[in-house]
Write a protein that holds these residues in place. Structure first.
Motif, PDB file in Angstrom:
ATOM      1  N   HIS A   1       8.234   4.549  10.867  1.00 29.63           N
ATOM      2  CA  HIS A   1       8.259   3.618  11.831  1.00 29.63           C
ATOM      3  C   HIS A   1       6.652   3.229  12.111  1.00 29.63           C
ATOM      4  CE1 HIS A   1      12.137   5.454  12.680  1.00 29.63           C
ATOM      5  NE2 HIS A   1      12.420   4.269  13.643  1.00 29.63           N
ATOM      6  N   ASP A   2       6.513   2.014  12.512  1.00 30.21           N
ATOM      7  CA  ASP A   2       5.211   1.560  12.747  1.00 30.21           C
ATOM      8  C   ASP A   2       4.924   1.941  14.103  1.00 30.21           C
ATOM      9  OD1 ASP A   2       6.429  -0.332  14.503  1.00 30.21           O
ATOM     10  OD2 ASP A   2       6.066  -2.056  12.970  1.00 30.21           O
ATOM     11  N   SER A   3       3.455   1.444  14.699  1.00 23.17           N
ATOM     12  CA  SER A   3       3.348   1.757  16.238  1.00 23.17           C
ATOM     13  C   SER A   3       4.126   1.260  16.836  1.00 23.17           C
ATOM     14  CB  SER A   3       1.652   1.294  16.073  1.00 23.17           C
ATOM     15  OG  SER A   3       1.412   0.014  15.851  1.00 23.17           O
ATOM     16  N   GLU A   4       4.656   0.077  16.835  1.00 16.85           N
ATOM     17  CA  GLU A   4       5.821  -0.512  17.607  1.00 16.85           C
ATOM     18  C   GLU A   4       7.279   0.140  17.611  1.00 16.85           C
ATOM     19  OE1 GLU A   4       5.273  -4.822  17.667  1.00 16.85           O
ATOM     20  OE2 GLU A   4       3.018  -4.652  17.609  1.00 16.85           O
ATOM     21  N   GLY A   5       7.424   1.242  16.721  1.00 14.07           N
ATOM     22  CA  GLY A   5       8.742   1.719  16.730  1.00 14.07           C
ATOM     23  C   GLY A   5       9.546   1.038  16.063  1.00 14.07           C
TER      24      GLY A   5
ATOM     25  N   GLN B   1       1.975   6.123  -1.160  1.00 19.23           N
ATOM     26  CA  GLN B   1       2.482   7.489  -1.384  1.00 19.23           C
ATOM     27  C   GLN B   1       2.093   8.485  -0.219  1.00 19.23           C
ATOM     28  OE1 GLN B   1       2.120   8.861  -5.532  1.00 19.23           O
ATOM     29  NE2 GLN B   1       3.571   7.329  -6.119  1.00 19.23           N
ATOM     30  N   PRO B   2       2.660   8.856   0.456  1.00 19.64           N
ATOM     31  CA  PRO B   2       2.101   9.834   1.716  1.00 19.64           C
ATOM     32  C   PRO B   2       1.881  11.196   1.208  1.00 19.64           C
ATOM     33  CG  PRO B   2       4.836   9.270   1.783  1.00 19.64           C
ATOM     34  CD  PRO B   2       4.494   8.641   0.740  1.00 19.64           C
ATOM     35  N   LEU B   3       1.199  12.002   1.977  1.00 19.14           N
ATOM     36  CA  LEU B   3       1.091  13.102   1.328  1.00 19.14           C
ATOM     37  C   LEU B   3       2.147  14.232   1.544  1.00 19.14           C
ATOM     38  CD1 LEU B   3      -2.507  13.625   3.005  1.00 19.14           C
ATOM     39  CD2 LEU B   3      -1.855  12.971   0.386  1.00 19.14           C
TER      40      LEU B   3
ATOM     41  N   PHE C   1      -1.963  11.366   6.839  1.00 17.08           N
ATOM     42  CA  PHE C   1      -0.645  11.369   6.227  1.00 17.08           C
ATOM     43  C   PHE C   1      -0.778  10.740   5.100  1.00 17.08           C
ATOM     44  CE2 PHE C   1       3.858  10.147   6.387  1.00 17.08           C
ATOM     45  CZ  PHE C   1       4.682  11.412   5.865  1.00 17.08           C
ATOM     46  N   GLY C   2      -1.725   9.780   4.725  1.00 15.06           N
ATOM     47  CA  GLY C   2      -1.894   9.135   3.572  1.00 15.06           C
ATOM     48  C   GLY C   2      -1.519   7.756   3.850  1.00 15.06           C
ATOM     49  N   LEU C   3      -0.985   7.417   4.999  1.00 12.58           N
ATOM     50  CA  LEU C   3      -0.657   6.083   5.423  1.00 12.58           C
ATOM     51  C   LEU C   3      -1.200   5.249   6.312  1.00 12.58           C
ATOM     52  CD1 LEU C   3       3.274   6.748   5.427  1.00 12.58           C
ATOM     53  CD2 LEU C   3       2.050   6.109   3.476  1.00 12.58           C
ATOM     54  N   MET C   4      -1.003   4.165   6.694  1.00 13.36           N
ATOM     55  CA  MET C   4      -1.728   3.220   7.422  1.00 13.36           C
ATOM     56  C   MET C   4      -1.541   3.830   9.308  1.00 13.36           C
ATOM     57  SD  MET C   4      -3.044   0.899   5.981  1.00 13.36           S
ATOM     58  CE  MET C   4      -3.324  -0.342   7.217  1.00 13.36           C
ATOM     59  N   LYS C   5      -0.478   4.530   9.224  1.00 13.57           N
ATOM     60  CA  LYS C   5      -0.247   5.151  10.458  1.00 13.57           C
ATOM     61  C   LYS C   5      -0.170   6.774  10.228  1.00 13.57           C
ATOM     62  CE  LYS C   5       3.311   5.293  14.392  1.00 13.57           C
ATOM     63  NZ  LYS C   5       3.475   6.510  14.385  1.00 13.57           N
ATOM     64  N   ASP C   6      -0.756   7.195  11.276  1.00 13.99           N
ATOM     65  CA  ASP C   6      -0.952   8.953  11.346  1.00 13.99           C
ATOM     66  C   ASP C   6       0.370   9.693  11.704  1.00 13.99           C
ATOM     67  OD1 ASP C   6      -3.520   8.704  10.128  1.00 13.99           O
ATOM     68  OD2 ASP C   6      -4.168   8.659  12.332  1.00 13.99           O
ATOM     69  N   LEU C   7       0.446  10.866  11.282  1.00 12.71           N
ATOM     70  CA  LEU C   7       1.713  11.700  11.716  1.00 12.71           C
ATOM     71  C   LEU C   7       1.487  12.498  12.746  1.00 12.71           C
ATOM     72  CD1 LEU C   7       4.409  12.608  10.395  1.00 12.71           C
ATOM     73  CD2 LEU C   7       3.293  14.358   9.261  1.00 12.71           C
ATOM     74  N   PHE C   8       2.247  12.186  13.712  1.00 11.19           N
ATOM     75  CA  PHE C   8       2.183  12.939  15.270  1.00 11.19           C
ATOM     76  C   PHE C   8       2.812  14.439  15.216  1.00 11.19           C
ATOM     77  CE2 PHE C   8       3.734  13.399  19.519  1.00 11.19           C
ATOM     78  CZ  PHE C   8       2.530  13.390  20.285  1.00 11.19           C
ATOM     79  N   VAL C   9       1.962  15.445  15.685  1.00 13.36           N
ATOM     80  CA  VAL C   9       2.491  16.789  15.933  1.00 13.36           C
ATOM     81  C   VAL C   9       2.477  16.943  17.561  1.00 13.36           C
ATOM     82  CG1 VAL C   9       2.065  19.028  15.686  1.00 13.36           C
ATOM     83  CG2 VAL C   9       1.187  17.404  13.940  1.00 13.36           C
TER      84      VAL C   9
ATOM     85  N   PRO D   1       5.001  -5.191   4.149  1.00 11.29           N
ATOM     86  CA  PRO D   1       3.922  -5.555   4.353  1.00 11.29           C
ATOM     87  C   PRO D   1       3.256  -6.432   2.853  1.00 11.29           C
ATOM     88  CG  PRO D   1       3.807  -4.291   5.770  1.00 11.29           C
ATOM     89  CD  PRO D   1       4.939  -3.792   5.057  1.00 11.29           C
ATOM     90  N   LYS D   2       2.884  -7.778   3.037  1.00 10.20           N
ATOM     91  CA  LYS D   2       2.298  -8.534   1.870  1.00 10.20           C
ATOM     92  C   LYS D   2       1.663  -7.655   0.994  1.00 10.20           C
ATOM     93  CE  LYS D   2       0.537 -12.948   0.327  1.00 10.20           C
ATOM     94  NZ  LYS D   2       0.093 -14.334   0.833  1.00 10.20           N
ATOM     95  N   ARG D   3       0.421  -6.855   1.684  1.00 12.37           N
ATOM     96  CA  ARG D   3      -0.571  -6.137   0.720  1.00 12.37           C
ATOM     97  C   ARG D   3       0.189  -4.934   0.112  1.00 12.37           C
ATOM     98  NH1 ARG D   3      -1.316  -5.069   6.194  1.00 12.37           N
ATOM     99  NH2 ARG D   3      -0.948  -2.989   6.993  1.00 12.37           N
ATOM    100  N   PHE D   4       1.350  -4.649   0.209  1.00 14.04           N
ATOM    101  CA  PHE D   4       2.103  -3.301  -0.330  1.00 14.04           C
ATOM    102  C   PHE D   4       3.158  -3.801  -1.605  1.00 14.04           C
ATOM    103  CE2 PHE D   4       1.373  -1.197   3.669  1.00 14.04           C
ATOM    104  CZ  PHE D   4      -0.122  -0.596   3.272  1.00 14.04           C
ATOM    105  N   VAL D   5       3.278  -5.269  -1.491  1.00 12.21           N
ATOM    106  CA  VAL D   5       4.237  -5.837  -2.423  1.00 12.21           C
ATOM    107  C   VAL D   5       3.794  -6.065  -3.883  1.00 12.21           C
ATOM    108  CG1 VAL D   5       5.749  -7.755  -2.643  1.00 12.21           C
ATOM    109  CG2 VAL D   5       5.303  -7.269  -0.552  1.00 12.21           C
ATOM    110  N   PRO D   6       4.406  -5.465  -4.807  1.00 15.29           N
ATOM    111  CA  PRO D   6       4.101  -5.347  -6.193  1.00 15.29           C
ATOM    112  C   PRO D   6       4.048  -6.789  -6.642  1.00 15.29           C
ATOM    113  CG  PRO D   6       5.751  -3.676  -5.994  1.00 15.29           C
ATOM    114  CD  PRO D   6       5.767  -4.418  -4.692  1.00 15.29           C
ATOM    115  N   ALA D   7       2.906  -7.111  -7.827  1.00 18.81           N
ATOM    116  CA  ALA D   7       3.181  -8.384  -8.194  1.00 18.81           C
ATOM    117  C   ALA D   7       4.105  -8.828  -8.891  1.00 18.81           C
ATOM    118  CB  ALA D   7       1.853  -8.326  -9.078  1.00 18.81           C
ATOM    119  N   ASN D   8       4.558 -10.276  -8.698  1.00 17.40           N
ATOM    120  CA  ASN D   8       5.474 -10.685  -9.032  1.00 17.40           C
ATOM    121  C   ASN D   8       6.832 -10.601  -8.774  1.00 17.40           C
ATOM    122  OD1 ASN D   8       3.674 -12.378 -11.120  1.00 17.40           O
ATOM    123  ND2 ASN D   8       3.587 -10.435 -12.497  1.00 17.40           N
ATOM    124  N   THR D   9       6.932  -9.737  -7.565  1.00 18.08           N
ATOM    125  CA  THR D   9       8.211  -9.463  -6.960  1.00 18.08           C
ATOM    126  C   THR D   9       8.721 -10.729  -6.389  1.00 18.08           C
ATOM    127  OG1 THR D   9       7.348  -7.208  -5.979  1.00 18.08           O
ATOM    128  CG2 THR D   9       9.103  -8.154  -5.185  1.00 18.08           C
ATOM    129  N   LYS D  10      10.267 -10.540  -6.601  1.00 20.94           N
ATOM    130  CA  LYS D  10      10.939 -11.687  -6.158  1.00 20.94           C
ATOM    131  C   LYS D  10      12.347 -11.188  -5.717  1.00 20.94           C
ATOM    132  CE  LYS D  10      12.786 -12.139 -10.977  1.00 20.94           C
ATOM    133  NZ  LYS D  10      12.278 -11.087 -11.618  1.00 20.94           N
TER     134      LYS D  10
END
Length: 276
Positions: free
Chosen positions: A52-56, A64-66, A89-97, A32-41
């Motif tokens: 995996h995102d919430s839609e699998g 960096q996750p924990l 988990f340190g990410l946008m999506k939490d870790l499931f137990v 995703p755009k918000r995680f792309v380093p500047a000047n990446t090509k």
């Protein structure tokens, strides 16, 4: 081959309005755009964590996750459902137990020691409290005096049961502990003794023998310089006071200062040590 739950070094295939796609041998994985380093090509290689995102769908992040696949970490529960709990988990999506992987049930804001694993059915990363089943000393990968990674597992009558390199268990005896520790704490240590009859292990914090002295020498010299060349600590000082100020055991302090004295870098005085 993409490794889910781990860091991957992937090449940028193409740019889109909402990010970039990374080469996975197919259509690509979105970063995703918000995680792309500047000047990446396109053509650049980026180190990303894959999950995996919430839609699998597989997705990449430069966050960096924990922890990564196989790690044992202490995480906080943010949501609890009848099916299981979700850990920060340190990410946008939490870790499931899953409920089946909990020991006595989790509660919101509780902290739990878990192992990150790959669910065979879904291919997604998940976490389990059932750590002990993956630990064993039958086939040791360590030997005496090896420097190892330690995690506090639980308190026992003689000390703390420690997880060694995410593989084995050993005991850190109370007389080897010089600061407050608790479940999930991580620090370096070494294999103090292995008992051949049953492969039981005793561990200690820090590094073995004079390897510790080499590490602590510069610290004591620095602290002396920062305190006008004098520190009110000596071989009669309280062990806890020494640990609180220097972050080392009294035994290590005495070994290190003795070594510095022989090198004529410090002198001993009635009230402490002085920089020569």
């Amino acid at each position: 081959m993409i490794k889910v739950g781990e860091y991957n070094l992937l090449k940028v295939l193409r740019e889109v309005d909402f990010g970039v796609y990374l080469d996975d041998g197919g259509e690509g994985i979105l970063l995703p755009k918000r995680f792309v380093p500047a000047n990446t090509k396109p053509g650049d290689e980026i180190k990303v964590f894959i999950y995996h995102d919430s839609e699998g769908r597989l997705i990449a992040t430069t966050q960096q996750p924990l922890g990564v696949l196989g790690d044992i970490v202490k995480l906080r529960a943010v949501t609890v459902t009848p099916q299981g709990a979700f850990l920060d988990f340190g990410l946008m999506k939490d870790l499931f137990v899953p409920k089946s992987q909990q020991l006595v049930g989790m509660r919101p804001n509780g902290e739990y020691l878990v192992k990150i694993y790959l669910d065979e059915q879904t291919g997604r990363i998940a976490a389990t409290e059932r750590i002990e089943q993956d630990l064993g000393n039958d086939q040791l990968t360590v030997k005496e005096l090896d420097v190892v990674d330690l995690i506090v597992f639980r308190r026992t009558d003689i000390g703390y049961l420690m997880i060694i390199n995410n593989q084995h268990t050993g005991v850190l005896h109370f007389n080897e502990i010089y600061r407050t520790i608790g479940e999930g704490d991580k620090f370096k240590g070494f294999i103090k003794k292995i008992y051949p009859a049953d492969n039981k292990i005793d561990v200690a914090a820090g590094k073995p023998g004079y390897a510790r002295v080499e590490d602590e020498t510069e610290k004591i010299i620095r602290l002396l310089k920062e305190n006008n060349g004098f520190l009110p600590y000596h071989d009669k000082s309280d062990p806890e006071a020494i640990y609180e100020f220097f972050g080392m055991s009294k035994k290590t302090f005495k070994m290190t200062t003795g070594n510095l004295y022989r090198q004529k870098k410090i002198t001993f005085e009635d009230g402490g040590i002085r920089l020569s």
